[in-house]
Design a protein around this motif. Structure first.
Motif, PDB file in Angstrom:
ATOM      1  N   SER A 148       0.807  -1.224   0.000  1.00  0.00           N
ATOM      2  CA  SER A 148       0.000   0.000   0.000  1.00  0.00           C
ATOM      3  C   SER A 148       0.839   1.272   0.000  1.00  0.00           C
ATOM      4  N   ARG A 149       2.077   1.182  -0.490  1.00  0.00           N
ATOM      5  CA  ARG A 149       2.938   2.366  -0.583  1.00  0.00           C
ATOM      6  C   ARG A 149       2.808   2.966  -1.980  1.00  0.00           C
ATOM      7  N   LEU A 150       2.538   4.267  -2.049  1.00  0.00           N
ATOM      8  CA  LEU A 150       2.421   4.942  -3.335  1.00  0.00           C
ATOM      9  C   LEU A 150       3.798   5.090  -3.970  1.00  0.00           C
ATOM     10  N   ALA A 151       3.994   4.502  -5.142  1.00  0.00           N
ATOM     11  CA  ALA A 151       5.268   4.595  -5.855  1.00  0.00           C
ATOM     12  C   ALA A 151       5.277   5.786  -6.811  1.00  0.00           C
ATOM     13  N   SER A 152       4.137   6.083  -7.426  1.00  0.00           N
ATOM     14  CA  SER A 152       4.066   7.230  -8.326  1.00  0.00           C
ATOM     15  C   SER A 152       2.607   7.599  -8.560  1.00  0.00           C
ATOM     16  N   HIS A 153       2.420   8.858  -8.943  1.00  0.00           N
ATOM     17  CA  HIS A 153       1.125   9.344  -9.416  1.00  0.00           C
ATOM     18  C   HIS A 153       1.412  10.207 -10.632  1.00  0.00           C
ATOM     19  N   ARG A 154       0.983   9.741 -11.799  1.00  0.00           N
ATOM     20  CA  ARG A 154       1.290  10.434 -13.046  1.00  0.00           C
ATOM     21  C   ARG A 154       0.021  10.601 -13.875  1.00  0.00           C
ATOM     22  N   GLN A 155      -0.005  11.693 -14.630  1.00  0.00           N
ATOM     23  CA  GLN A 155      -1.147  11.962 -15.487  1.00  0.00           C
ATOM     24  C   GLN A 155      -1.045  11.168 -16.795  1.00  0.00           C
ATOM     25  N   ILE A 156      -2.183  10.936 -17.423  1.00  0.00           N
ATOM     26  CA  ILE A 156      -2.188  10.279 -18.721  1.00  0.00           C
ATOM     27  C   ILE A 156      -1.403  11.148 -19.708  1.00  0.00           C
ATOM     28  N   PRO A 157      -0.483  10.568 -20.477  1.00  0.00           N
ATOM     29  CA  PRO A 157       0.345  11.369 -21.400  1.00  0.00           C
ATOM     30  C   PRO A 157      -0.480  12.075 -22.476  1.00  0.00           C
ATOM     31  N   LEU A 158       0.193  12.998 -23.145  1.00  0.00           N
ATOM     32  CA  LEU A 158      -0.355  13.769 -24.263  1.00  0.00           C
ATOM     33  C   LEU A 158      -1.445  14.733 -23.824  1.00  0.00           C
ATOM     34  N   GLY A 159      -1.318  15.230 -22.610  1.00  0.00           N
ATOM     35  CA  GLY A 159      -2.276  16.207 -22.110  1.00  0.00           C
ATOM     36  C   GLY A 159      -1.609  17.144 -21.124  1.00  0.00           C
ATOM     37  N   PRO A 160      -2.388  17.994 -20.467  1.00  0.00           N
ATOM     38  CA  PRO A 160      -1.827  18.894 -19.461  1.00  0.00           C
ATOM     39  C   PRO A 160      -1.103  18.116 -18.371  1.00  0.00           C
ATOM     40  N   VAL A 161      -0.019  18.686 -17.877  1.00  0.00           N
ATOM     41  CA  VAL A 161       0.792  17.968 -16.890  1.00  0.00           C
ATOM     42  C   VAL A 161       0.054  17.784 -15.570  1.00  0.00           C
ATOM     43  N   ASN A 162      -0.950  18.626 -15.306  1.00  0.00           N
ATOM     44  CA  ASN A 162      -1.654  18.531 -14.027  1.00  0.00           C
ATOM     45  C   ASN A 162      -3.033  17.909 -14.156  1.00  0.00           C
ATOM     46  N   ASP A 163      -3.464  17.563 -15.382  1.00  0.00           N
ATOM     47  CA  ASP A 163      -4.779  16.961 -15.561  1.00  0.00           C
ATOM     48  C   ASP A 163      -4.874  16.324 -16.935  1.00  0.00           C
ATOM     49  N   GLY A 164      -4.491  15.053 -17.008  1.00  0.00           N
ATOM     50  CA  GLY A 164      -4.546  14.344 -18.286  1.00  0.00           C
ATOM     51  C   GLY A 164      -5.898  13.754 -18.591  1.00  0.00           C
ATOM     52  N   GLY A 165      -6.897  14.086 -17.759  1.00  0.00           N
ATOM     53  CA  GLY A 165      -8.242  13.592 -18.003  1.00  0.00           C
ATOM     54  C   GLY A 165      -8.532  12.299 -17.287  1.00  0.00           C
ATOM     55  N   GLY A 166      -9.773  11.878 -17.377  1.00  0.00           N
ATOM     56  CA  GLY A 166     -10.221  10.668 -16.706  1.00  0.00           C
ATOM     57  C   GLY A 166      -9.930   9.412 -17.494  1.00  0.00           C
ATOM     58  N   CYS A 167     -10.253   8.279 -16.870  1.00  0.00           N
ATOM     59  CA  CYS A 167      -9.937   6.981 -17.455  1.00  0.00           C
ATOM     60  C   CYS A 167     -11.006   5.977 -17.040  1.00  0.00           C
ATOM     61  N   HIS A 168     -11.352   5.082 -17.940  1.00  0.00           N
ATOM     62  CA  HIS A 168     -12.369   4.074 -17.654  1.00  0.00           C
ATOM     63  C   HIS A 168     -11.852   2.652 -17.746  1.00  0.00           C
ATOM     64  N   GLY A 169     -10.555   2.464 -17.874  1.00  0.00           N
ATOM     65  CA  GLY A 169     -10.043   1.105 -17.953  1.00  0.00           C
ATOM     66  C   GLY A 169      -8.538   1.079 -18.063  1.00  0.00           C
ATOM     67  N   ALA A 170      -7.955  -0.080 -17.742  1.00  0.00           N
ATOM     68  CA  ALA A 170      -6.508  -0.261 -17.859  1.00  0.00           C
ATOM     69  C   ALA A 170      -6.213  -1.752 -17.934  1.00  0.00           C
ATOM     70  N   MET A 171      -5.052  -2.083 -18.447  1.00  0.00           N
ATOM     71  CA  MET A 171      -4.600  -3.476 -18.427  1.00  0.00           C
ATOM     72  C   MET A 171      -3.078  -3.503 -18.544  1.00  0.00           C
ATOM     73  N   TRP A 172      -2.488  -4.593 -18.070  1.00  0.00           N
ATOM     74  CA  TRP A 172      -1.054  -4.820 -18.130  1.00  0.00           C
ATOM     75  C   TRP A 172      -0.799  -5.961 -19.106  1.00  0.00           C
ATOM     76  N   GLN A 173       0.067  -5.717 -20.101  1.00  0.00           N
ATOM     77  CA  GLN A 173       0.362  -6.751 -21.080  1.00  0.00           C
ATOM     78  C   GLN A 173       1.774  -6.577 -21.597  1.00  0.00           C
ATOM     79  N   ASP A 174       2.561  -7.644 -21.537  1.00  0.00           N
ATOM     80  CA  ASP A 174       3.942  -7.629 -22.040  1.00  0.00           C
ATOM     81  C   ASP A 174       4.748  -6.474 -21.446  1.00  0.00           C
ATOM     82  N   GLU A 175       4.616  -6.293 -20.143  1.00  0.00           N
ATOM     83  CA  GLU A 175       5.360  -5.274 -19.401  1.00  0.00           C
ATOM     84  C   GLU A 175       5.003  -3.849 -19.808  1.00  0.00           C
ATOM     85  N   LYS A 176       3.853  -3.675 -20.425  1.00  0.00           N
ATOM     86  CA  LYS A 176       3.372  -2.351 -20.804  1.00  0.00           C
ATOM     87  C   LYS A 176       2.008  -2.106 -20.155  1.00  0.00           C
ATOM     88  N   LEU A 177       1.702  -0.825 -19.966  1.00  0.00           N
ATOM     89  CA  LEU A 177       0.427  -0.428 -19.393  1.00  0.00           C
ATOM     90  C   LEU A 177      -0.445   0.184 -20.477  1.00  0.00           C
TER      91      LEU A 177
END
Length: 301
Positions: A148-177
């Motif tokens: 339960s230790r926070l390692a990072s908090h980052r915004q979704i790329p290709l947007g404002p550095v402080n608000d990359g917008g919302g998200c409705h899904g994610a998955m991990w595949q082949d060491e990529k997010l």
């Protein structure tokens, strides 16, 4: 050139400049739907039906994200507060902490990871971390270790550095997010170490498919939950779309039979798609779905 093609080309160019090996996938604009399913360009897209089978209830709360691992099924907890709580006529939560639950395939709770994510609407598990994707301020992706230790908090790329917008899904595949980005209206593959965007698949476009939810990997393809704009469970028309991961081409679409569970999160386990009925659906009364809080299997028919 249409406005969409112009914007797509611009994003593709930006990705190519950002990373030499980056690529951009752009499906052709859909033509008029036919009886065989919505086509992509001049190509007819296969279509079939699915039903849902309840498996077990999630831990108490609103489940809105899934990730299948060898240890079991991870479930992301969603909480609403402030203006959102008022919208859904819910009391303010006593704690804003949102949890990731690991359960076995009978629903027994095995582990709980606490996270600072907000209005979590998707998750991935990989690289030794839980990745919770937020759909409310401060937005972004919360990388949390198994203690339960926070390692990072980052915004979704290709947007404002402080608000990359919302998200409705994610998955991990082949060491990529992979991130289902609402602002980009696309599924974006990101290098989790450098946080550079690498590949983008625009959301499937159809007049009756304007909502996008969880994503799951299936043997070189990506499944995504889609849905219509509705005001109640009775009006809801959920579906699935399947993309070719290497190109972003739409391979097929799926509609659910009436009275199916309301799908939000998505994961693949032993060749079967698993989903969750969050109980919170934009525009619907809270727990309007009769299977709110259930984890269920998707069976093609």
């Amino acid at each position: 050139m249409t406005k969409r093609e112009f914007l797509s080309a611009g994003i593709g160019t930006g990705l190519a400049l950002a990373k030499g090996t980056a690529a951009f996938a752009q499906q052709t604009s859909p033509a008029t739907p036919t009886d065989s399913g919505p086509p992509s360009g001049n190509r007819r897209v296969a279509s079939r039906m699915a039903k849902t089978t309840k498996l077990f209830k999630s831990p108490p709360g609103f489940p809105n994200g899934l990730a299948a691992t060898p240890e079991g099924l991870w479930i992301a907890q969603q909480k609403v507060s402030g203006a959102q709580a008022a919208t859904y006529h819910l009391p303010e939560p006593k704690s804003l902490t949102e949890e990731a639950w690991l359960v076995d395939w009978d629903g027994k709770l095995l582990k709980t990871v606490t996270t600072p994510s907000r209005n979590t609407s998707g998750m991935a598990v990989g690289g030794g971390y839980v990745w919770m994707v937020a759909n409310a301020p401060p937005q972004g992706v919360f990388q949390v270790d198994m203690n339960s230790r926070l390692a990072s908090h980052r915004q979704i790329p290709l947007g404002p550095v402080n608000d990359g917008g919302g998200c409705h899904g994610a998955m991990w595949q082949d060491e990529k997010l992979w991130i289902a980005s609402l602002r980009l209206r696309a599924n974006l593959r990101v290098d989790p170490k450098t946080w550079e965007p690498e590949f983008l698949i625009p959301f499937y476009q159809a007049p009756d498919r304007v909502r996008y939810h969880g994503i799951a990997w299936d043997n070189g393809t990506i499944w995504q939950i889609v849905g219509n704009d509705s005001k109640s469970y009775s009006e809801g028309r959920p579906g699935l779309v399947r993309y070719e991961a290497a190109t972003g081409k739409v391979i097929e679409t799926v509609d659910f039979v009436p009275s199916s569970c309301d799908p939000h999160g998505l994961a693949m386990h032993e060749g079967k798609l698993i989903s969750c009925d969050a109980g919170i659906h934009p525009g619907w009364p809270t727990n309007d779905s009769p299977t709110a809080g259930w984890i269920f299997r998707i069976d093609f028919i």
